[in-house]
Design a protein around this motif. Structure first.
Motif, PDB file in Angstrom:
ATOM      1  N   UNK A  54       0.534  -1.136   0.052  1.00 51.37           N
ATOM      2  CA  UNK A  54       0.188   0.085  -0.103  1.00 51.37           C
ATOM      3  C   UNK A  54       0.862   1.210  -0.090  1.00 51.37           C
ATOM      4  N   UNK A  55       0.551   2.187  -0.917  1.00 48.99           N
ATOM      5  CA  UNK A  55       1.428   3.444  -0.985  1.00 48.99           C
ATOM      6  C   UNK A  55       0.267   4.620  -0.572  1.00 48.99           C
ATOM      7  N   UNK A  56       0.968   5.382   0.277  1.00 52.77           N
ATOM      8  CA  UNK A  56       0.029   6.517   0.626  1.00 52.77           C
ATOM      9  C   UNK A  56      -0.231   7.265  -0.753  1.00 52.77           C
ATOM     10  N   UNK A  57      -1.504   8.021  -0.944  1.00 55.86           N
ATOM     11  CA  UNK A  57      -1.758   8.660  -2.171  1.00 55.86           C
ATOM     12  C   UNK A  57      -0.657   9.905  -2.467  1.00 55.86           C
ATOM     13  N   UNK A  58      -0.043  10.520  -1.673  1.00 54.11           N
ATOM     14  CA  UNK A  58       0.622  11.504  -1.819  1.00 54.11           C
ATOM     15  C   UNK A  58       2.240  11.098  -2.295  1.00 54.11           C
ATOM     16  N   UNK A  59       2.299   9.787  -2.229  1.00 52.08           N
ATOM     17  CA  UNK A  59       3.823   9.234  -2.599  1.00 52.08           C
ATOM     18  C   UNK A  59       3.856   8.645  -3.936  1.00 52.08           C
ATOM     19  N   UNK A  60       4.756   8.891  -4.802  1.00 56.82           N
ATOM     20  CA  UNK A  60       4.879   8.092  -6.016  1.00 56.82           C
ATOM     21  C   UNK A  60       4.907   6.791  -5.903  1.00 56.82           C
ATOM     22  N   UNK A  61       4.447   5.775  -7.013  1.00 54.16           N
ATOM     23  CA  UNK A  61       4.613   4.530  -6.851  1.00 54.16           C
ATOM     24  C   UNK A  61       6.021   4.068  -6.962  1.00 54.16           C
ATOM     25  N   UNK A  62       6.880   4.668  -7.460  1.00 55.93           N
ATOM     26  CA  UNK A  62       8.082   4.154  -7.333  1.00 55.93           C
ATOM     27  C   UNK A  62       8.594   3.958  -5.868  1.00 55.93           C
ATOM     28  N   UNK A  63       9.221   2.611  -5.577  1.00 54.15           N
ATOM     29  CA  UNK A  63       9.866   2.553  -4.178  1.00 54.15           C
ATOM     30  C   UNK A  63      11.019   3.555  -4.036  1.00 54.15           C
ATOM     31  N   UNK A  64      11.004   3.989  -2.762  1.00 59.15           N
ATOM     32  CA  UNK A  64      11.969   4.890  -2.375  1.00 59.15           C
ATOM     33  C   UNK A  64      12.314   6.084  -3.357  1.00 59.15           C
ATOM     34  N   UNK A  65      11.294   6.629  -3.610  1.00 61.26           N
ATOM     35  CA  UNK A  65      11.146   7.816  -4.588  1.00 61.26           C
ATOM     36  C   UNK A  65      11.518   9.114  -3.729  1.00 61.26           C
ATOM     37  N   UNK A  66      12.737   9.570  -4.025  1.00 60.44           N
ATOM     38  CA  UNK A  66      12.924  10.764  -3.427  1.00 60.44           C
ATOM     39  C   UNK A  66      11.905  12.044  -2.936  1.00 60.44           C
ATOM     40  N   UNK A  67      10.707  11.912  -3.950  1.00 61.21           N
ATOM     41  CA  UNK A  67       9.938  12.887  -3.825  1.00 61.21           C
ATOM     42  C   UNK A  67       8.872  12.672  -2.711  1.00 61.21           C
ATOM     43  N   UNK A  68       8.719  11.494  -2.071  1.00 60.37           N
ATOM     44  CA  UNK A  68       7.823  11.194  -1.184  1.00 60.37           C
ATOM     45  C   UNK A  68       8.286  11.697   0.214  1.00 60.37           C
ATOM     46  N   UNK A  69       6.927  12.345   0.742  1.00 62.42           N
ATOM     47  CA  UNK A  69       7.121  13.192   2.190  1.00 62.42           C
ATOM     48  C   UNK A  69       7.372  12.013   3.091  1.00 62.42           C
ATOM     49  N   UNK A  70       7.086  11.233   3.266  1.00 61.44           N
ATOM     50  CA  UNK A  70       7.325  10.269   4.235  1.00 61.44           C
ATOM     51  C   UNK A  70       8.662   9.690   4.427  1.00 61.44           C
ATOM     52  N   UNK A  71       9.272   9.387   2.888  1.00 65.61           N
ATOM     53  CA  UNK A  71      10.787   9.052   2.888  1.00 65.61           C
ATOM     54  C   UNK A  71      11.603  10.446   3.412  1.00 65.61           C
ATOM     55  N   UNK A  72      11.286  11.616   3.178  1.00 58.57           N
ATOM     56  CA  UNK A  72      12.006  12.695   3.422  1.00 58.57           C
ATOM     57  C   UNK A  72      12.115  12.856   5.210  1.00 58.57           C
ATOM     58  N   UNK A  73      10.672  12.404   5.634  1.00 59.33           N
ATOM     59  CA  UNK A  73      10.667  12.763   6.929  1.00 59.33           C
ATOM     60  C   UNK A  73      11.609  11.621   7.738  1.00 59.33           C
ATOM     61  N   UNK A  74      11.378  10.492   7.275  1.00 55.79           N
ATOM     62  CA  UNK A  74      12.146   9.354   8.010  1.00 55.79           C
ATOM     63  C   UNK A  74      13.429   9.752   7.909  1.00 55.79           C
TER      64      UNK A  74
END
Length: 120
Positions: free
Chosen positions: A6-26
């Motif tokens: 499951x991918x949050x709607x705001x995150x791109x579908x590519x794994x570990x995408x730089x644009x994902x807010x969750x990745x940036x926060x983590x």
């Protein structure tokens, strides 16, 4: 049948995408000593640099500076410099950081729970 990730709607579908807010926060909060710094600021309010350094056993002044700069860039702390010799530098938690307090409190409660389990 394997379940889909499951991918949050705001995150791109590519794994570990730089644009994902969750990745940036983590990436930010899992940096060395960051959660410890956040915990100190949430529980103590504004803190001078020297006191913060003495409160975190084993952290170097350089690493504390790097982590605080990253937190300042993300809007989690405000850095205030009082001109004196040496300069007095104080870090204050922002409302953005204070919104994380429930999350950090849950981690704190989990840590206490685990410590109690480990003692048994």
């Amino acid at each position: 049948m394997a379940s889909a990730i499951k991918v949050a709607p705001a995150c791109p579908t590519k794994p570990l995408a730089v644009e994902c807010g969750m990745k940036s926060l983590l990436d930010l909060v899992t940096g060395p000593w960051t959660l410890h710094i956040l915990w100190l600021l949430i529980n103590n309010g504004p803190m001078r640099f020297g006191l913060m350094r003495r409160s975190i056993d084993g952290i170097s002044a350089r690493l504390l500076t790097v982590r605080l700069r990253a937190l300042e860039e993300r809007g989690l702390v405000i850095r205030t410099v009082k001109p004196s010799n040496p300069p007095e530098v104080t870090y204050t938690p922002t409302s953005r950081l204070l919104r994380m307090s429930r999350f950090l409190e849950q981690l704190h409660l989990l840590a206490i729970e685990w410590d109690q389990e480990d003692e048994k």
